[in-house]
Design an enzyme around this catalytic site. Structure first.
Site, PDB file in Angstrom:
ATOM      1  CE  LYS A   1      -2.337  -1.129   3.869  1.00 57.66           C
ATOM      2  NZ  LYS A   1      -2.022  -2.545   4.117  1.00 57.66           N
TER       3      LYS A   1
ATOM      4  NE  ARG B   1      -5.088  -1.532   9.712  1.00 55.26           N
ATOM      5  CZ  ARG B   1      -4.027  -0.971   9.088  1.00 55.26           C
ATOM      6  NH1 ARG B   1      -3.946   0.355   8.822  1.00 55.26           N
ATOM      7  NH2 ARG B   1      -2.895  -1.470   8.987  1.00 55.26           N
TER       8      ARG B   1
ATOM      9  NE  ARG C   1       6.746  -2.986   5.950  1.00 55.27           N
ATOM     10  CZ  ARG C   1       5.580  -2.981   5.798  1.00 55.27           C
ATOM     11  NH1 ARG C   1       5.096  -2.542   4.590  1.00 55.27           N
ATOM     12  NH2 ARG C   1       4.826  -3.121   6.929  1.00 55.27           N
TER      13      ARG C   1
ATOM     14  NE  ARG D   1       5.714  -0.251  10.628  1.00 54.73           N
ATOM     15  CZ  ARG D   1       4.687  -0.324   9.385  1.00 54.73           C
ATOM     16  NH1 ARG D   1       4.735   0.068   8.290  1.00 54.73           N
ATOM     17  NH2 ARG D   1       3.360  -0.981   9.806  1.00 54.73           N
TER      18      ARG D   1
ATOM     19  NE  ARG E   1       0.659  -4.549  11.046  1.00 52.36           N
ATOM     20  CZ  ARG E   1       1.896  -4.364  10.179  1.00 52.36           C
ATOM     21  NH1 ARG E   1       2.918  -4.948  10.663  1.00 52.36           N
ATOM     22  NH2 ARG E   1       1.777  -3.663   9.260  1.00 52.36           N
TER      23      ARG E   1
HETATM   24  P1  AMP Z   1      -0.003   0.429   9.015  1.00 52.45           P
HETATM   25  O1  AMP Z   1       1.427   1.256   8.474  1.00 52.45           O
HETATM   26  O2  AMP Z   1      -1.209   1.029   8.028  1.00 52.45           O
HETATM   27  O3  AMP Z   1       0.266  -1.126   8.869  1.00 52.45           O
HETATM   28  O4  AMP Z   1      -0.497   0.630  10.511  1.00 52.45           O
HETATM   29  C1  AMP Z   1       0.359   0.203  11.387  1.00 52.45           C
HETATM   30  C2  AMP Z   1      -0.442   0.113  12.775  1.00 52.45           C
HETATM   31  O5  AMP Z   1      -1.193   1.375  12.962  1.00 52.45           O
HETATM   32  C3  AMP Z   1      -1.478  -0.850  12.581  1.00 52.45           C
HETATM   33  O6  AMP Z   1      -1.201  -2.060  12.763  1.00 52.45           O
HETATM   34  C4  AMP Z   1      -2.447  -0.249  13.807  1.00 52.45           C
HETATM   35  O7  AMP Z   1      -1.989  -0.605  14.920  1.00 52.45           O
HETATM   36  C5  AMP Z   1      -2.526   1.080  13.453  1.00 52.45           C
HETATM   37  N1  AMP Z   1      -3.415   1.729  12.570  1.00 52.45           N
HETATM   38  C6  AMP Z   1      -3.093   2.374  11.342  1.00 52.45           C
HETATM   39  N2  AMP Z   1      -4.252   2.575  10.691  1.00 52.45           N
HETATM   40  C7  AMP Z   1      -5.183   2.259  11.633  1.00 52.45           C
HETATM   41  C8  AMP Z   1      -6.630   2.305  11.478  1.00 52.45           C
HETATM   42  N3  AMP Z   1      -7.490   2.833  10.354  1.00 52.45           N
HETATM   43  N4  AMP Z   1      -7.565   1.852  12.610  1.00 52.45           N
HETATM   44  C9  AMP Z   1      -6.858   1.402  13.688  1.00 52.45           C
HETATM   45  N5  AMP Z   1      -5.519   1.213  13.769  1.00 52.45           N
HETATM   46  C10 AMP Z   1      -4.818   1.631  12.712  1.00 52.45           C
END
Ligand code: AMP
Length: 219
Positions: free
Chosen positions: A13, A88, A127, A160, A171
């Site tokens: 993404k 999400r 990553r 990360r 996740r």
């Molecule tokens: P990402 O970089 O999009 O994978 O987001 C990293 C982490 O941020 C996720 O595993 C969640 O803990 C939190 N997070 C990001 N976007 C959301 C969302 N829309 N709703 C809830 N938690 C989020």
């Protein structure tokens, strides 16, 4: 053009969004990046969300919705926006509908990036992300020129905390349970277009032209 970018963790993404931002000047809004920046600043928001993120859990809907609402209300998007990693959950999708209706900014497409589950784990655990500018690398698939140093800004590359195996599995499980069903919701609205997650940079230009109907860009 206003887009949602959906796909499991590691689907690509952020990579897609950065290509679209650079070439089509669509503003990239990543809730994950916003949260990580707040954590790095040790702000009250960052401290409130840190624990969820480290474990690979979702940040509560109410908090996440508020942040997206303020970013969308306060921002200026001359070429539209892409939401990456939001919504999400069903609750977030409902909240987003209201926010976009209020701001009169309808969605044009929901891009669903499809990747096999077994590829994801290998991709994510390798990553590395620049701690300064968020550029994404992979230790074998897309390494930086100098080990652990960002080619773009010289920042330090880090793994990360939530890219470690235990958290990644969590996740993916949460995505299957809570996020995947949203695709049906957007399919019913006729908004979903799929992109094969093995895409290369040049495939994105073809995808944008053929599926999103946009022909300009600096490719
Ligand atoms: P990402 O970089 O999009 O994978 O987001 C990293 C982490 O941020 C996720 O595993 C969640 O803990 C939190 N997070 C990001 N976007 C959301 C969302 N829309 N709703 C809830 N938690 C989020």
């Amino acid at each position: 053009m206003n887009l949602l970018i959906m796909g499991k963790p590691g689907a690509g993404k952020g990579t897609l969004a950065s290509i679209l931002q650079d070439n089509y000047h669509i503003t990239h809004i990543s809730t994950g990046n916003i949260f990580r920046e707040e954590i790095a600043k040790r702000s009250p928001l960052g401290l409130a969300v840190e624990n969820f993120i480290t474990k690979g859990e979702l940040v509560p809907d109410e908090l996440t919705n508020q942040i997206v609402k303020s970013v969308l209300s306060e921002g200026d998007f001359p070429n539209g926006f892409m939401l990456d990693g939001y919504p999400r959950t069903k609750d977030q999708a409902m909240a987003l509908d209201l926010i976009l209706a209020e701001l009169n900014m309808p969605l044009n497409f929901v891009v669903d990036i499809e990747v096999e589950d077994d590829v994801l784990l290998q991709r994510i655990t390798g990553r590395r992300v620049c701690s300064q500018c968020n550029t994404i690398y992979h230790i074998t698939l897309h390494p930086s020129t100098k080990i652990d140093v960002c080619d773009v800004c010289g920042g330090e590359l880090i793994q990360r905390e939530d890219d470690k195996e235990e958290s990644v599995k969590n996740r993916i499980r949460i995505y299957n349970q809570k996020t995947e069903p949203l695709l049906d919701y957007y399919r019913q609205k006729g908004l979903v277009v799929t992109l094969d997650g093995r895409f290369k940079r040049e495939d994105v230009f073809e995808f944008v032209e053929m599926k999103l109907g946009v022909t300009h860009g600096n490719n």
